[in-house]
Design a protein around this motif. Structure first.
Motif, PDB file in Angstrom:
ATOM      1  N   ASP A  62       0.695  -0.933  -0.126  1.00 55.87           N
ATOM      2  CA  ASP A  62      -0.395   0.047  -0.133  1.00 55.87           C
ATOM      3  C   ASP A  62       0.858   1.256  -0.271  1.00 55.87           C
ATOM      4  OD1 ASP A  62      -2.647  -1.759   0.263  1.00 55.87           O
ATOM      5  OD2 ASP A  62      -2.510  -1.561   2.390  1.00 55.87           O
ATOM      6  N   GLY A  63       2.223   1.564   0.655  1.00 62.51           N
ATOM      7  CA  GLY A  63       2.648   2.597   1.129  1.00 62.51           C
ATOM      8  C   GLY A  63       3.328   2.621  -0.556  1.00 62.51           C
ATOM      9  N   LEU A  64       4.144   1.783  -1.156  1.00 66.74           N
ATOM     10  CA  LEU A  64       4.881   1.747  -2.392  1.00 66.74           C
ATOM     11  C   LEU A  64       3.671   2.234  -2.988  1.00 66.74           C
ATOM     12  CD1 LEU A  64       7.477   1.175  -3.520  1.00 66.74           C
ATOM     13  CD2 LEU A  64       7.179  -0.817  -4.288  1.00 66.74           C
ATOM     14  N   LYS A  65       2.296   1.138  -3.114  1.00 73.66           N
ATOM     15  CA  LYS A  65       1.735   1.865  -4.097  1.00 73.66           C
ATOM     16  C   LYS A  65       1.118   3.739  -4.182  1.00 73.66           C
ATOM     17  CE  LYS A  65      -2.229   1.099  -6.915  1.00 73.66           C
ATOM     18  NZ  LYS A  65      -2.728   2.211  -7.633  1.00 73.66           N
ATOM     19  N   ALA A  66       0.984   3.599  -3.538  1.00 80.19           N
ATOM     20  CA  ALA A  66       0.950   5.385  -2.586  1.00 80.19           C
ATOM     21  C   ALA A  66       2.302   6.062  -3.238  1.00 80.19           C
ATOM     22  CB  ALA A  66       0.109   5.712  -1.529  1.00 80.19           C
ATOM     23  N   SER A  95      24.411  -1.618  -7.011  1.00 81.61           N
ATOM     24  CA  SER A  95      24.549  -3.051  -5.534  1.00 81.61           C
ATOM     25  C   SER A  95      24.355  -4.424  -5.217  1.00 81.61           C
ATOM     26  CB  SER A  95      24.296  -2.128  -4.387  1.00 81.61           C
ATOM     27  OG  SER A  95      23.641  -2.073  -3.986  1.00 81.61           O
ATOM     28  N   LEU A  96      24.780  -5.303  -4.685  1.00 81.22           N
ATOM     29  CA  LEU A  96      24.062  -6.559  -4.316  1.00 81.22           C
ATOM     30  C   LEU A  96      22.381  -6.842  -3.653  1.00 81.22           C
ATOM     31  CD1 LEU A  96      24.928  -9.380  -4.532  1.00 81.22           C
ATOM     32  CD2 LEU A  96      26.033  -9.849  -3.006  1.00 81.22           C
ATOM     33  N   LYS A  97      22.991  -5.411  -2.727  1.00 76.16           N
ATOM     34  CA  LYS A  97      21.897  -5.553  -1.950  1.00 76.16           C
ATOM     35  C   LYS A  97      20.906  -4.938  -2.411  1.00 76.16           C
ATOM     36  CE  LYS A  97      19.590  -2.432   2.183  1.00 76.16           C
ATOM     37  NZ  LYS A  97      19.962  -1.466   2.375  1.00 76.16           N
ATOM     38  N   VAL A  98      20.616  -4.121  -4.124  1.00 74.64           N
ATOM     39  CA  VAL A  98      19.032  -3.429  -4.872  1.00 74.64           C
ATOM     40  C   VAL A  98      19.170  -4.708  -5.223  1.00 74.64           C
ATOM     41  CG1 VAL A  98      18.939  -2.413  -6.546  1.00 74.64           C
ATOM     42  CG2 VAL A  98      19.923  -1.523  -4.222  1.00 74.64           C
ATOM     43  N   SER A  99      20.610  -5.837  -6.137  1.00 71.95           N
ATOM     44  CA  SER A  99      19.545  -6.657  -6.927  1.00 71.95           C
ATOM     45  C   SER A  99      19.485  -7.330  -5.731  1.00 71.95           C
ATOM     46  CB  SER A  99      21.703  -7.430  -6.729  1.00 71.95           C
ATOM     47  OG  SER A  99      21.742  -6.584  -7.892  1.00 71.95           O
ATOM     48  N   SER A 100      19.822  -7.907  -4.248  1.00 76.18           N
ATOM     49  CA  SER A 100      18.369  -8.845  -3.935  1.00 76.18           C
ATOM     50  C   SER A 100      17.042  -9.173  -3.393  1.00 76.18           C
ATOM     51  CB  SER A 100      19.325  -9.177  -2.176  1.00 76.18           C
ATOM     52  OG  SER A 100      20.882  -9.490  -2.480  1.00 76.18           O
ATOM     53  N   SER A 101      16.654  -7.633  -4.401  1.00 74.22           N
ATOM     54  CA  SER A 101      15.541  -7.140  -3.905  1.00 74.22           C
ATOM     55  C   SER A 101      15.011  -6.817  -4.877  1.00 74.22           C
ATOM     56  CB  SER A 101      14.761  -6.016  -2.438  1.00 74.22           C
ATOM     57  OG  SER A 101      15.508  -6.121  -1.545  1.00 74.22           O
ATOM     58  N   VAL A 102      15.941  -6.695  -6.382  1.00 76.06           N
ATOM     59  CA  VAL A 102      15.204  -6.131  -7.043  1.00 76.06           C
ATOM     60  C   VAL A 102      13.541  -7.489  -7.643  1.00 76.06           C
ATOM     61  CG1 VAL A 102      16.779  -7.179  -8.859  1.00 76.06           C
ATOM     62  CG2 VAL A 102      14.784  -4.830  -9.500  1.00 76.06           C
ATOM     63  N   SER A 103      14.173  -8.721  -7.449  1.00 76.85           N
ATOM     64  CA  SER A 103      13.317  -9.461  -8.915  1.00 76.85           C
ATOM     65  C   SER A 103      12.117  -9.598  -7.620  1.00 76.85           C
ATOM     66  CB  SER A 103      13.807 -10.822  -9.079  1.00 76.85           C
ATOM     67  OG  SER A 103      14.562 -10.669  -9.454  1.00 76.85           O
ATOM     68  N   PRO A 104      11.900  -9.622  -5.865  1.00 80.82           N
ATOM     69  CA  PRO A 104      10.355  -9.409  -5.922  1.00 80.82           C
ATOM     70  C   PRO A 104       9.714  -8.491  -6.250  1.00 80.82           C
ATOM     71  CG  PRO A 104      12.176  -9.791  -4.213  1.00 80.82           C
ATOM     72  CD  PRO A 104      13.161  -9.807  -5.446  1.00 80.82           C
ATOM     73  N   ILE A 105      10.536  -7.038  -5.874  1.00 84.27           N
ATOM     74  CA  ILE A 105       9.843  -5.699  -6.298  1.00 84.27           C
ATOM     75  C   ILE A 105       9.010  -5.880  -7.894  1.00 84.27           C
ATOM     76  CG2 ILE A 105       9.890  -3.205  -7.200  1.00 84.27           C
ATOM     77  CD1 ILE A 105      10.253  -3.815  -4.384  1.00 84.27           C
ATOM     78  N   ALA A 106       9.677  -6.976  -8.570  1.00 86.43           N
ATOM     79  CA  ALA A 106       9.427  -6.326 -10.135  1.00 86.43           C
ATOM     80  C   ALA A 106       7.840  -7.499 -10.079  1.00 86.43           C
ATOM     81  CB  ALA A 106      10.550  -7.559 -10.796  1.00 86.43           C
ATOM     82  N   THR A 107       8.226  -8.030  -9.504  1.00 87.15           N
ATOM     83  CA  THR A 107       7.125  -9.299  -9.425  1.00 87.15           C
ATOM     84  C   THR A 107       5.189  -8.608  -9.377  1.00 87.15           C
ATOM     85  OG1 THR A 107       6.576 -10.069  -7.426  1.00 87.15           O
ATOM     86  CG2 THR A 107       8.068 -11.272  -8.492  1.00 87.15           C
ATOM     87  N   VAL A 108       5.436  -7.321  -8.454  1.00 81.77           N
ATOM     88  CA  VAL A 108       4.640  -6.622  -8.364  1.00 81.77           C
ATOM     89  C   VAL A 108       3.878  -6.144  -9.358  1.00 81.77           C
ATOM     90  CG1 VAL A 108       3.974  -4.912  -6.747  1.00 81.77           C
ATOM     91  CG2 VAL A 108       5.091  -6.375  -5.455  1.00 81.77           C
ATOM     92  N   PRO A 109       2.057  -6.198  -9.621  1.00 83.78           N
ATOM     93  CA  PRO A 109       1.972  -5.996 -11.019  1.00 83.78           C
ATOM     94  C   PRO A 109       2.101  -4.606 -10.939  1.00 83.78           C
ATOM     95  CG  PRO A 109       0.542  -7.422 -10.357  1.00 83.78           C
ATOM     96  CD  PRO A 109       1.143  -7.306  -9.014  1.00 83.78           C
ATOM     97  N   PHE A 110       1.247  -3.473  -9.778  1.00 79.35           N
ATOM     98  CA  PHE A 110       1.384  -1.980 -10.648  1.00 79.35           C
ATOM     99  C   PHE A 110       3.003  -1.721 -10.539  1.00 79.35           C
ATOM    100  CE2 PHE A 110       1.422  -2.097  -5.524  1.00 79.35           C
ATOM    101  CZ  PHE A 110       2.152  -1.499  -5.046  1.00 79.35           C
TER     102      PHE A 110
END
Ligand code: DC
Length: 230
Positions: A62-66, A95-110
């Motif tokens: 919700d926070g990210l979408k807003a 960075s590896l930090k962003v690489s570690s979270s980018v795929s989950p973020i990229a699953t989000v349809p919005f």
């Protein structure tokens, strides 16, 4: 060689050298290069810095979408680098930090819709080469040339390792290989526009090729497809 005003989609798994090839194509044929992964990485950095994702990759949807609805000025500068507003984020997003979270973020349809809008806008004038996971299947399904890049897992891991080391990070090979495996799985199993080869894509296995051989291969494909004689 004169190449017509087309859209070229370059897709494939992480670390296959898609972006290197796409940049070479852009240079060789004077195309605009667009790195779609950089935008997913930019959203990920933004989410991390503003507390919309934690260290276990729990996302505050919700926070990210807003926040995205309010407007996030994520764009490419005239230097080809990625910016939020006037802040260059090119180093942070690799960075590896962003690489570690980018795929989950990229699953989000919005998130995907947000990035797709930007890609359509940046690519609106054609003569563009774009690399990613779903460019030939979802973002520009009508791209006149689609290339799907593959490479052996050990070659991909070594490339990512070298890339991180060159950027001054201190990578551990096992972590790099695990990160690639995890992203392969998430990228190809997500519900919205998963990574897959478009049926009309040409497959390039560049495991044992150098950059010159890759561009010669691309020229051959373009000549064959568009009937260009030289
Ligand atoms: O190409 P890259 O490694 O910079 O991409 C980072 C991530 O972004 C990748 O793990 C999946 C996601 N991505 C995507 O889902 N769709 C794209 N078109 C490009 C990237």
């Amino acid at each position: 060689m004169i190449v017509p005003d087309i859209i070229i989609a370059v897709d494939g798994f992480s670390g296959t050298g898609k972006s290197t090839l796409a940049k070479l194509i852009a240079e060789e044929f004077s195309f605009l290069y667009l790195d779609s992964g950089a935008l997913y990485r930019g959203v990920t950095l933004f989410a991390q810095e503003n507390g919309y994702i934690d260290g276990d990759n729990n996302i505050d949807l919700d926070g990210l979408k807003a926040a995205l609805d309010k407007g996030l000025d994520l764009h490419f500068g005239s230097d080809g680098k990625t910016y939020i507003g006037d802040r260059c984020i090119e180093k942070e997003i690799r960075s590896l930090k962003v690489s570690s979270s980018v795929s989950p973020i990229a699953t989000v349809p919005f998130v995907r819709a947000f990035v797709d809008d930007k890609l359509h806008y940046f690519g609106r004038n054609g003569r563009v080469v774009m690399d990613g996971r779903d460019i030939g299947t979802a973002v520009f399904p009508y791209a006149q040339l689609k290339i799907f890049v593959v490479a052996k897992p050990e070659v991909r891991a070594q490339r990512r390792f070298d890339e991180l080391a060159a950027k001054g990070e201190n990578p551990v090979m096992a972590d790099v290989a695990r990160n690639l495996e995890e992203r392969d799985y998430i990228d190809s199993h997500r519900e919205t526009n998963p990574l897959r080869r478009a049926e009309d894509a040409f497959v390039l296995d560049n495991s044992d090729m150098n950059l010159h051989e890759e561009i010669v291969w691309t020229q051959g494909v373009i000549q064959g497809k568009f009937g260009i004689l030289e």
